[in-house]
Design a protein around this motif. Sequence first.
Motif, PDB file in Angstrom:
ATOM      1  N   ARG A 194      42.478  77.117  22.348  1.00 50.62           N
ATOM      2  CA  ARG A 194      42.335  77.877  23.469  1.00 50.62           C
ATOM      3  C   ARG A 194      41.844  79.384  22.937  1.00 50.62           C
ATOM      4  NH1 ARG A 194      47.608  77.620  26.564  1.00 50.62           N
ATOM      5  NH2 ARG A 194      46.362  75.308  27.103  1.00 50.62           N
ATOM      6  N   TYR A 195      42.281  79.093  21.141  1.00 49.09           N
ATOM      7  CA  TYR A 195      42.652  80.376  20.632  1.00 49.09           C
ATOM      8  C   TYR A 195      41.586  80.163  19.150  1.00 49.09           C
ATOM      9  CZ  TYR A 195      46.984  81.346  23.047  1.00 49.09           C
ATOM     10  OH  TYR A 195      47.469  82.003  24.075  1.00 49.09           O
ATOM     11  N   PHE A 243      39.907  83.229  17.770  1.00 49.80           N
ATOM     12  CA  PHE A 243      41.595  83.713  16.905  1.00 49.80           C
ATOM     13  C   PHE A 243      41.737  83.617  15.727  1.00 49.80           C
ATOM     14  CE2 PHE A 243      46.272  84.162  16.992  1.00 49.80           C
ATOM     15  CZ  PHE A 243      46.462  85.588  16.493  1.00 49.80           C
ATOM     16  N   MET A 271      31.852  85.131  19.819  1.00 51.89           N
ATOM     17  CA  MET A 271      30.040  83.838  18.921  1.00 51.89           C
ATOM     18  C   MET A 271      30.215  84.092  20.677  1.00 51.89           C
ATOM     19  SD  MET A 271      30.664  81.049  16.213  1.00 51.89           S
ATOM     20  CE  MET A 271      30.691  82.312  15.192  1.00 51.89           C
ATOM     21  N   SER A 272      31.421  83.196  21.697  1.00 52.18           N
ATOM     22  CA  SER A 272      31.224  82.778  22.769  1.00 52.18           C
ATOM     23  C   SER A 272      32.127  84.038  23.907  1.00 52.18           C
ATOM     24  CB  SER A 272      31.292  81.696  22.796  1.00 52.18           C
ATOM     25  OG  SER A 272      32.554  81.926  23.122  1.00 52.18           O
ATOM     26  N   LYS A 273      31.443  84.661  24.697  1.00 48.88           N
ATOM     27  CA  LYS A 273      32.632  85.368  25.481  1.00 48.88           C
ATOM     28  C   LYS A 273      32.616  84.709  26.744  1.00 48.88           C
ATOM     29  CE  LYS A 273      29.810  89.035  24.673  1.00 48.88           C
ATOM     30  NZ  LYS A 273      27.990  89.861  24.884  1.00 48.88           N
ATOM     31  N   GLU A 274      34.179  84.092  27.231  1.00 50.12           N
ATOM     32  CA  GLU A 274      34.425  83.602  27.862  1.00 50.12           C
ATOM     33  C   GLU A 274      34.576  84.359  28.927  1.00 50.12           C
ATOM     34  OE1 GLU A 274      37.077  80.138  26.661  1.00 50.12           O
ATOM     35  OE2 GLU A 274      35.764  79.124  24.769  1.00 50.12           O
ATOM     36  N   LYS A 275      35.043  83.494  30.268  1.00 52.81           N
ATOM     37  CA  LYS A 275      35.291  84.756  31.626  1.00 52.81           C
ATOM     38  C   LYS A 275      36.031  83.829  32.275  1.00 52.81           C
ATOM     39  CE  LYS A 275      32.796  88.622  30.625  1.00 52.81           C
ATOM     40  NZ  LYS A 275      31.604  89.720  31.009  1.00 52.81           N
ATOM     41  N   ALA A 313      42.327  85.627  26.330  1.00 52.08           N
ATOM     42  CA  ALA A 313      43.525  85.748  25.566  1.00 52.08           C
ATOM     43  C   ALA A 313      42.659  85.448  24.542  1.00 52.08           C
ATOM     44  CB  ALA A 313      44.800  85.096  25.653  1.00 52.08           C
ATOM     45  N   ASN A 314      42.123  84.958  24.319  1.00 53.92           N
ATOM     46  CA  ASN A 314      41.653  84.263  23.107  1.00 53.92           C
ATOM     47  C   ASN A 314      40.224  85.656  22.044  1.00 53.92           C
ATOM     48  OD1 ASN A 314      40.510  82.563  20.642  1.00 53.92           O
ATOM     49  ND2 ASN A 314      38.775  82.570  22.072  1.00 53.92           N
ATOM     50  N   VAL A 315      39.773  85.948  23.453  1.00 53.07           N
ATOM     51  CA  VAL A 315      39.154  86.534  22.802  1.00 53.07           C
ATOM     52  C   VAL A 315      39.484  88.397  22.371  1.00 53.07           C
ATOM     53  CG1 VAL A 315      37.131  88.549  23.785  1.00 53.07           C
ATOM     54  CG2 VAL A 315      36.784  85.766  24.545  1.00 53.07           C
ATOM     55  N   LEU A 360      42.335  88.613  21.739  1.00 51.96           N
ATOM     56  CA  LEU A 360      43.224  88.291  20.130  1.00 51.96           C
ATOM     57  C   LEU A 360      42.283  88.720  18.726  1.00 51.96           C
ATOM     58  CD1 LEU A 360      45.753  85.956  21.096  1.00 51.96           C
ATOM     59  CD2 LEU A 360      46.226  87.480  20.391  1.00 51.96           C
ATOM     60  N   THR A 361      41.182  87.606  19.503  1.00 57.17           N
ATOM     61  CA  THR A 361      40.063  87.627  17.960  1.00 57.17           C
ATOM     62  C   THR A 361      39.601  89.207  18.027  1.00 57.17           C
ATOM     63  OG1 THR A 361      39.455  85.904  19.315  1.00 57.17           O
ATOM     64  CG2 THR A 361      38.162  87.083  17.843  1.00 57.17           C
ATOM     65  N   VAL A 375      42.085  90.925  16.354  1.00 58.48           N
ATOM     66  CA  VAL A 375      42.918  90.623  14.786  1.00 58.48           C
ATOM     67  C   VAL A 375      41.119  91.279  14.206  1.00 58.48           C
ATOM     68  CG1 VAL A 375      41.839  89.094  13.010  1.00 58.48           C
ATOM     69  CG2 VAL A 375      43.320  88.356  14.479  1.00 58.48           C
ATOM     70  N   VAL A 376      40.194  91.174  14.454  1.00 61.23           N
ATOM     71  CA  VAL A 376      39.423  92.020  13.500  1.00 61.23           C
ATOM     72  C   VAL A 376      39.297  93.506  13.393  1.00 61.23           C
ATOM     73  CG1 VAL A 376      36.867  92.190  13.797  1.00 61.23           C
ATOM     74  CG2 VAL A 376      36.785  90.249  14.519  1.00 61.23           C
ATOM     75  N   ALA A 419      42.138  94.517  10.823  1.00 61.08           N
ATOM     76  CA  ALA A 419      41.869  93.834   9.651  1.00 61.08           C
ATOM     77  C   ALA A 419      40.989  95.763   9.458  1.00 61.08           C
ATOM     78  CB  ALA A 419      40.306  92.873   9.604  1.00 61.08           C
TER      79      ALA A 419
END
Lengths: 212, 244
Positions: A183-184, A187, B1-5, B16-18, B20-21, B24-25, B28
Amino acid sequence: MSDTRVTPASSERTDAPGEGPLGRIVRWLYLIGGSIGLLASFVLMVEKIALIENPSYVPTCSLNPVLSCGSVMTTPQAAAFGVANPLLGITGFAIIVTVGVVLTIGFRPPRWFWLALQAGTTFGVLFVHWLIWQSLYTIGALCPYCMVVWAVTIPLFWYTTLHNLERGHFSRGASGPGAVLARYHSFVLALWFVAIIALIAVRFWDYWVTLV
Amino acid sequence: MSKEKIVEGGRAWPSANVLLTIGVVVVAIIVFGGVLLSGGDDQPQGSPTASDSVLLNENSHRLTDAGDNAVTVVEFLDFQCPACAGYYRNITADVEQDYGNRITFVVRNFPLDNHSLALPAAQAAEAAGMQGKYAEMYHALYENYEQWAVNEDGDQLSDDEDRARAAFDSFAEEIGLDVDRFHADMASDAVAERIEADKADGEKAQVTGTPTLFINGERFTPSGETFAEVKQQFREKLDAELAQ
């Protein structure tokens, strides 16, 4: 590549049978990442041969004391298993690209095939982290083409692992911790990259500050 | 990389993954960029400089000596490093000759771990220095680089220490050293300490590779592709310093 996945009320998988939700990522990653890795290994081998033919040859990626393929390529670590590392890269990435092609065509590999890919990418990622360590703390120089290989090997390992976890290839049972990680997925990958970039930034700090 | 919706009731949410990613970027970039741009660690801007006391001291070997107030070149080198031999052949040997009486040219040891004969070569040069012939051994080591630093086919760096030591002995005889004393000095603590002290100073001056040259305390950072271009840059820099 924007793709809108509609989740049906019945929560059925919309993916083709045999390809998990991560299958599409794995397929593209094997094709594109594998090609990039293959190209980088190939160029490194060409540079290595040029260097053997003429020891005073300065490789195209020897830019300065820190970004210097030459000083990395002439170390014992550059032939860790007795043969030049790029040979392993050319072999491995050629397989990865081929797998990417057959996955795209529609081949749905059996479990043993995925476990073999897991073994290969696990070896790759362990080797790459050893090389990162050596490059940073023993050799004290960075080789740009090698860093390209680092950058593709990590996601190859990561998504192969997630896919195998998610498909239950390890235990034949439920997906377990794989579901949370999946799921993450990006991330975790981003954290991984940031950690390595941070190590590089700290190790060569004195050099980076001279660039701004 | 992949846009999830995930589409629910016609509204699209990034997962949430997108989020959070992206988080982080962004963090950073802000952290690395911010620290770098704020000139972190209070490093001086522009070409790094190193204080004179780190670059040379009264014991440092001088190939040419035009006094303390002259333009000073300090080279950190590894006798076995191919790039250093290339610098010698294409740049520094001529500079030493042409600018001899106008500059002070200091040589410091910076043997790298991945060159197995660099340390014995540094010991040979230092041991010759104990008999007042450092410069002669320095020249002998580079002029005869093929005899000891590369293998007999000339296609790889050598790790044949016996062959190298035999070559060092022949250089020692040629330049008129007491060879027994030369052997004893090579293995001595005094020589080992000198080399370690040079390396420690190099590290303080942020030397990470060889050759690293400083002109009047400022690191020389060539941008040329060929030795001819680097040589021209080096001489222009020297001329500019001499004109001041």
